[in-house]
Scaffold this active site. Structure first.
Site, short mmCIF file in Angstrom:
data_model
loop_
_atom_site.label_atom_id
_atom_site.label_comp_id
_atom_site.label_asym_id
_atom_site.label_seq_id
_atom_site.Cartn_x
_atom_site.Cartn_y
_atom_site.Cartn_z
N GLU A 44 -18.83 22.74 -66.76
CA GLU A 44 -18.15 23.40 -65.64
C GLU A 44 -17.30 22.38 -64.87
O GLU A 44 -17.74 21.27 -64.58
CB GLU A 44 -19.22 24.02 -64.73
CG GLU A 44 -18.69 24.82 -63.56
CD GLU A 44 -19.81 25.45 -62.75
OE1 GLU A 44 -19.52 26.33 -61.92
OE2 GLU A 44 -20.99 25.06 -62.95
N LYS A 113 -15.21 32.52 -62.40
CA LYS A 113 -16.65 32.69 -62.18
C LYS A 113 -16.89 33.85 -61.22
O LYS A 113 -16.24 33.97 -60.18
CB LYS A 113 -17.24 31.39 -61.62
CG LYS A 113 -18.75 31.31 -61.61
CD LYS A 113 -19.19 29.90 -61.22
CE LYS A 113 -20.70 29.75 -61.24
NZ LYS A 113 -21.12 28.37 -60.88
N CYS A 174 -22.50 28.93 -65.76
CA CYS A 174 -23.62 28.34 -65.01
C CYS A 174 -24.50 29.38 -64.30
O CYS A 174 -25.31 30.04 -64.93
CB CYS A 174 -23.09 27.31 -64.02
SG CYS A 174 -24.38 26.19 -63.39
N SER A 356 -42.25 -5.31 -51.45
CA SER A 356 -43.42 -5.60 -50.61
C SER A 356 -44.70 -5.73 -51.41
O SER A 356 -45.70 -6.19 -50.87
CB SER A 356 -43.59 -4.47 -49.58
OG SER A 356 -43.99 -3.27 -50.23
#
Length: 731
Positions: A44, A113, A174, A356
């Site tokens: 896309e 779309k 999509c 750390s």
């Protein structure tokens, strides 16, 4: 037989880099042609990149996309191959997210779309309009320069499909796949056999199965070939698009690409017999009946055959076992690939991490180590682009390149233990051992002199010197002393990242890596502008529980055995003095466990619970072990500190998105940052519910006693029933 070879892609595009994206597209077409494919599907918005965001509002972005498409079409790239390209297009006054279907240097059809993604990380309605005309294809006039170059004035625009002589194909973009009534169901009844889904789907832990089940269900009962293409990589933001280009035939996955990879272009090919689609559809009576009374979908006819006849030399693709990564692998490979993309595209020469020796910073170090391993492995596999990037970033000379991940890490990764009088020898040792295992350039620095200088300056200004709580100080003094240490570490980290390359005669700068996790962000258990403030953070959207599981996995599978000791140690900030009768612990400081934080986070974000509904849900979940009053206090405690600290999310370091309950304020979790932290109305409602439940519990309890007494008159047969009544059931 109708034999059809199709190719779908994972492309690592970069938003707004039109030259790069166009070259990637051309490369994928070349690979598809070399494989003999007749259809090539890209992701896309592949021409612009998916993550352009508000750049989509610029006319330049749309114009440049047309120019790139023209560059592709005037060449021979689409000769004898159907190509679907993703780009934004303006029709009239509306901007659409489109798939442009091309063949033999012409545009066959433009498919806008219809259902836009507009939740979570997606904001498509901000930039695009959804196409709403389902019953017709309109005539779209091509831009003048495109029309002149292609010798084509107009093209069909809208919802429809393309009919070739021997099959029919259609785009499904999509989000449309995941809608309640997806287009493929209607298109299948209209005879479409090949569905092409161009996607821009990002990685989220444990999400891939949901996606693949959608591909499978699209074709297992109605038949068809489902092609899926996706972006793969970091295209300029917090998201990592996780590829997994696939081809599914009648509910079986016959081709699957990688989910995580350093490759810029990956083409996945499948050889299919379309007769199996026709055969399945012809065998399902309900499909036949529904197809006989279908709603007609518009189509475009192309007088060309895509399929080849029966050929013994052709091998058909067969169903595969679907490849899934464990969550621990996802944490290693997803953020590792994201870091590599960010590093090579940012112009930096490496990373610097305040290490750390705790679980979070050790997780980040392990992910960088995994990245180095992936780079060396990909170079060994012959990836010239990865090799070129690694040579440039690692400053290799005279034809040398990385062959060992530890040697590569030494060139591009600094770790710094910034200890204080409150740091233990154990954490200092763990940091050093892990750095040696990974290969980083490790420094051990004491910040006590800097802390003392700040306190002396404060004492000069005010005449007072703050003390820790264990030494008789107040909560305010205690918190301020911790914050001084944390903020000094942030300043020192950025100073080292800027100057250490210069000290070692290396070019460029280093990116500072953050290491706060999603649960600490949600609770606000971090100092604003401390070491959580960095350039980027690969674990900022990953839970503590998942990170601890990752550490156990990485100790074995990445070869960093010291991580097992890191994981076993209780989480502590080491910002307060260690005494024989006191040692600072994260969960004690927070007033809640990391496990509880994950529960709160999921209820707050995924299930959209406010204080009252969270209390009600937790009464069901925890009611067997806690009273309503105890649950109420836990919920109030969480919301109090969540709301007090919400302002910290506005400056949270950009983090890799991995978790669905992330509190990231930039685009995913949009809420105010100034709250009434007393929540007077909501907490009052909770108190009322607690009161009602307490009354019911008392009544229930007295009723039980009455039933027990009555049951004793009939031989005790009712005693068991009365005794089994749980006062928490039904809360």
């Amino acid at each position: 037989m109708r034999l059809l070879k199709v190719a779908t892609c994972n492309l690592n595009q970069w938003a707004m880099d039109f030259d790069f994206n166009t070259n990637q597209i051309k490369h994928s077409i070349s690979k598809a042609k070399q494989s003999g494919a007749i259809i090539r599907l890209g992701p896309e918005l592949e021409i612009t990149g998916y993550g352009c965001e508000d750049h989509f509002l610029e006319l330049d972005t749309v114009n440049h996309a047309w120019e790139c498409l023209k560059d592709i079409l005037v060449g021979d790239w689409t000769d004898d191959i159907v190509c679907s390209f993703g780009m934004p297009i303006i029709n009239g006054s509306e901007r659409y997210n489109c798939q442009v279907l091309c063949f033999n240097r012409k545009i066959i059809m433009i498919r806008p779309k219809m259902w836009l993604a507009n939740d979570g990380n997606y904001r498509e309605l901000r930039w695009f309009t959804a196409w709403k005309k389902r019953d017709e294809l309109v005539d779209f006039q091509l831009p003048h320069e495109i029309s002149e170059a292609l010798g084509q004035r107009s093209v069909p625009f809208g919802y429809g499909f393309v009919k070739f002589r021997d099959t029919a194909i259609a785009a499904e973009v999509c989000e449309e796949l995941f809608t309640p009534i997806p287009p493929h169901s209607e298109l299948a009844l209209n005879g479409v056999e090949v569905f092409m889904n161009a996607s821009g789907s990002h990685h989220q832990l444990r999400k891939l199965d949901l996606r693949l089940r959608a591909f499978i269900s699209a074709t297992d009962t109605r038949g068809g070939v489902y092609m899926y293409s996706n972006h793969q990589g970091c295209d300029g933001g917090r998201l990592y698009y996780d590829g997994c280009a696939s081809v599914v035939v009648n509910g079986d996955v016959v081709a699957q690409g990688s989910q995580f990879s350093l490759k810029d272009v990956e083409v996945v090919v499948a050889q299919i017999d379309l007769d199996v689609v026709a055969s399945l559809r012809g065998s399902v009576s309900s499909f036949q009946e529904q197809a006989s009374c279908k709603t007609k979908v518009p189509s475009v006819e192309v007088p060309y055959s895509l399929c080849q006849p029966f050929n013994l030399k052709t091998r058909l693709s067969i169903p595969l076992k679907i490849k899934y990564h464990s969550p621990e692998e996802e944490i290693a490979f997803g953020p590792g690939c994201w870091l590599w993309d960010y590093l090579r595209r940012s112009g930096a020469s490496g990373f610097l991490l305040p290490l750390s020796g705790g679980a979070d910073s050790s997780s980040v170090a392990a992910i960088v180590g995994c990245m180095c391993q992936l780079v060396v492995k990909e170079i060994a596999n012959g990836d010239e682009q990865v090799k070129a990037d690694a040579i440039r970033i690692g400053n290799y000379k005279d034809g040398q390149y990385p062959t060992d991940s530890k040697e590569f890490a030494k060139r591009i990764f600094y770790t710094v233990f910034m200890g204080s009088e409150n740091s233990s020898d154990l954490t200092r040792s763990r940091a050093k051992v892990l750095a040696d295992e990974i290969g980083s350039w490790h420094l051990d620095v004491s910040i006590d002199a800097v802390v003392s200088a700040f306190l002396s300056l404060f004492q000069t200004l005010t005449g007072k010197r703050p003390r820790y709580k264990v030494d008789g100080g107040s909560n305010i003094e205690n918190l301020s002393l911790q914050n001084i240490q944390a903020r000094i570490r942030m300043v020192l980290a950025f100073m080292l990242a800027s100057l250490l390359p210069w000290v070692h005669s290396k070019p460029g700068f280093y990116l500072v890596l953050g290491s706060s996790n999603v649960d600490e962000g949600l609770r606000g258990y971090l100092t604003k502008y401390d070491c959580s403030s960095a350039d980027i953070n690969p674990i900022g959207s990953i839970s503590k529980q998942d990170l601890r599981a990752f550490l156990r996995w990485a100790a074995i599978h990445l070869g960093y055995s010291s991580l097992a000791d890191v994981e076993a140690a209780p989480p502590t900030a080491e910002l307060e003095p260690i005494r024989s009768d006191y040692s600072q612990l994260d969960e004690v400081d927070m007033g809640m466990t990391y496990e509880e934080l994950s529960v709160y986070g999921r209820l707050r974000k995924i299930f959209r619970c406010g204080p009252v509904s969270m209390f009600q849900n937790l009464c069901y979940r925890w009611g067997a072990t806690l009273t309503p009053s105890q649950i109420a206090e836990k919920v109030k405690h969480f919301f109090k500190y969540y709301s007090i600290n919400r302002h910290k999310m506005t400056v949270l370091t950009p983090s890799y998105h991995a978790e669905s309950y992330s509190p990231e304020d930039n685009r995913f979790d949009l809420r105010q940052f100034l709250y009434n932290a007393r929540w007077p109305y909501q907490f009052r409602k909770i108190d009322e519910l607690v009161g009602e439940l307490d009354v019911k519990e008392i009544v229930q309890g007295s009723g039980d006693h009455e039933r027990v007494a009555a049951a004793s008159d009939v031989g005790g047969m009712g005693v068991a029933a009365a005794g089994s009544g749980n006062p928490n059931v039904g809360l």
